[in-house]
Write an enzyme that holds these catalytic residues in place. Structure first.
Site, PDB file in Angstrom:
ATOM      1  N   SER A  60      11.256 -25.923  24.939  1.00  0.00           N
ATOM      2  CA  SER A  60      10.914 -24.508  25.095  1.00  0.00           C
ATOM      3  C   SER A  60       9.462 -24.396  25.545  1.00  0.00           C
ATOM      4  CB  SER A  60      11.090 -23.791  23.755  1.00  0.00           C
ATOM      5  OG  SER A  60      10.158 -24.335  22.833  1.00  0.00           O
ATOM      6  N   ASP A  97      13.972 -24.647  28.304  1.00  0.00           N
ATOM      7  CA  ASP A  97      14.714 -23.636  27.556  1.00  0.00           C
ATOM      8  C   ASP A  97      13.942 -22.310  27.619  1.00  0.00           C
ATOM      9  OD1 ASP A  97      16.726 -22.721  25.839  1.00  0.00           O
ATOM     10  OD2 ASP A  97      15.712 -23.410  24.021  1.00  0.00           O
ATOM     11  N   HIS A  98      14.600 -21.248  28.054  1.00  0.00           N
ATOM     12  CA  HIS A  98      13.979 -19.909  28.081  1.00  0.00           C
ATOM     13  C   HIS A  98      12.666 -19.841  28.863  1.00  0.00           C
ATOM     14  CE1 HIS A  98      16.859 -17.935  25.458  1.00  0.00           C
ATOM     15  NE2 HIS A  98      16.824 -19.000  24.690  1.00  0.00           N
TER      16      HIS A  98
HETATM   17 ZN   LIG Z   1      18.237 -19.702  23.370  1.00  0.00          ZN
END
Ligand SMILES: [Zn+2]
Length: 331
Positions: A60, A97-98
């Site tokens: 992330s 991620d994201h």
């Molecule tokens: Zn998520």
């Protein structure tokens, strides 16, 4: 246009296209396991090597910030070299991620990620399409796969009513236009899962609500076997929560998505199952247990080793018994 050598190739990562196509064809799921530290990375990679499963490591923006981009990518690359030296040929992808911006996606592609998520789900449909398309256009030049999101995952704090929850689900009427116009390679959908350890507030003995299966089925009718992604899909194992709480933790009303919901989803078009919370709870609990049982210990490598073993066990279990990816680690 000339071929650009994908930066991720030098790190022996692969993109997720072949991974997802095989998972779809054989009806298993690929666990996307979040990592930040070398302990998490080793736990995930060694578990995937043991079960002979494809490995999808997700980082992330906060994981990148914690390490710095270079340390994050290099420690994961080194850990992949280690499993190669031990003879494992499983495919490994490194996924953002994201990602919230085009710039972050581009930074990750240049730094060696083989897959990125552009999360423009807070924008309106046109804005989401425009930003996703922009990321796909540059990612394709590098052979990097792209995930986008349609619909919004609820947080448990939101206290949304059922009708409000329904309105945040992915609207099946939008999926074909979105996929056609963006050229995206996989799509995260909102059908009732949510991020974190407290995914909903159960009353006494109440089970996790059913997912919006009618929406999943409607999307499948429109997109066929196009690869779909479930976020917030940890199961929040009660035994792990009990250990965490027994050794000083205080996780109340922690209830996750039942394993049989995940099994049902991967029999359909869901191929990627995002899993972060389950490793956090198991790893933190094992760390705390070690420390409580060894109160004079100041060598944090020892509780970290206990945490690594606990996280590894979670991944082995999921690959073997929930995602059914064991034995599918073909390269
Ligand atoms: Zn998520």
């Amino acid at each position: 246009m000339g071929m650009i050598v994908a930066p991720y190739a030098r790190n022996a990562f692969v993109n997720t296209k072949g991974m997802f196509a095989r998972a779809n064809a054989h009806k298993y799921g690929v666990g996307a396991y979040n990592t930040t530290t070398p302990e998490q990375t080793r736990a995930i990679l060694s578990a995937c090597a043991e079960t002979n499963s494809p490995a999808l490591l997700a980082a992330s923006p906060s994981a990148i910030k914690h390490n710095g981009m270079r340390v994050l990518v290099e420690h994961i690359s080194a850990a992949v070299s280690d499993i190669r030296a031990e003879g494992s040929l499983i495919p490994v992808a490194l996924h953002l991620d994201h990602g919230a911006t085009f710039q972050l996606c581009l930074d990750c592609i240049v730094a060696g990620f083989s897959s990125v998520m552009i999360d423009a789900s807070k924008k309106d449909l046109e804005g989401n399409i425009a930003l996703t398309k922009q990321v796909v256009e540059v990612a394709e030049q590098y052979g990097v796969s792209v995930e986008a999101e349609l619909g919004k995952l609820a947080g448990v704090e939101d206290e949304v009513s059922v009708s409000a929850a329904e309105s945040s689900y992915t609207d099946p009427a939008e999926v074909e236009e979105f996929v056609d116009k963006t050229g995206v390679h996989s799509l995260a959908i909102a059908i009732g899962t949510s991020h974190g350890a407290q995914k909903f507030k159960p009353k006494d003995g109440e089970a996790f609500p059913e997912l919006a299966w009618h929406i999943l089925e409607n999307i499948q009718r429109r997109l066929g076997d196009f690869p779909l992604v479930l976020h917030g899909a940890s199961t929040v194992d009660p035994d792990s929560v009990a250990i965490f709480n027994a050794f000083g933790g205080k996780l109340e009303q922690a209830v996750g998505v039942p394993e049989d919901y995940i099994s049902r989803a991967i029999k359909g078009p869901v191929v990627k199952v995002n899993t972060d919370t389950d490793l956090r709870i198991a790893g933190s609990g094992a760390y705390m247990q070690f420390q409580v049982e060894n109160p004079k210990n100041i060598d944090w490598r020892k509780p970290l080793a206990a945490a690594t073993a606990a996280m590894r066990e979670v991944v082995v279990h999921k690959n073997n018994d929930v995602f059914l990816s064991a034995g599918h680690g073909v390269s």
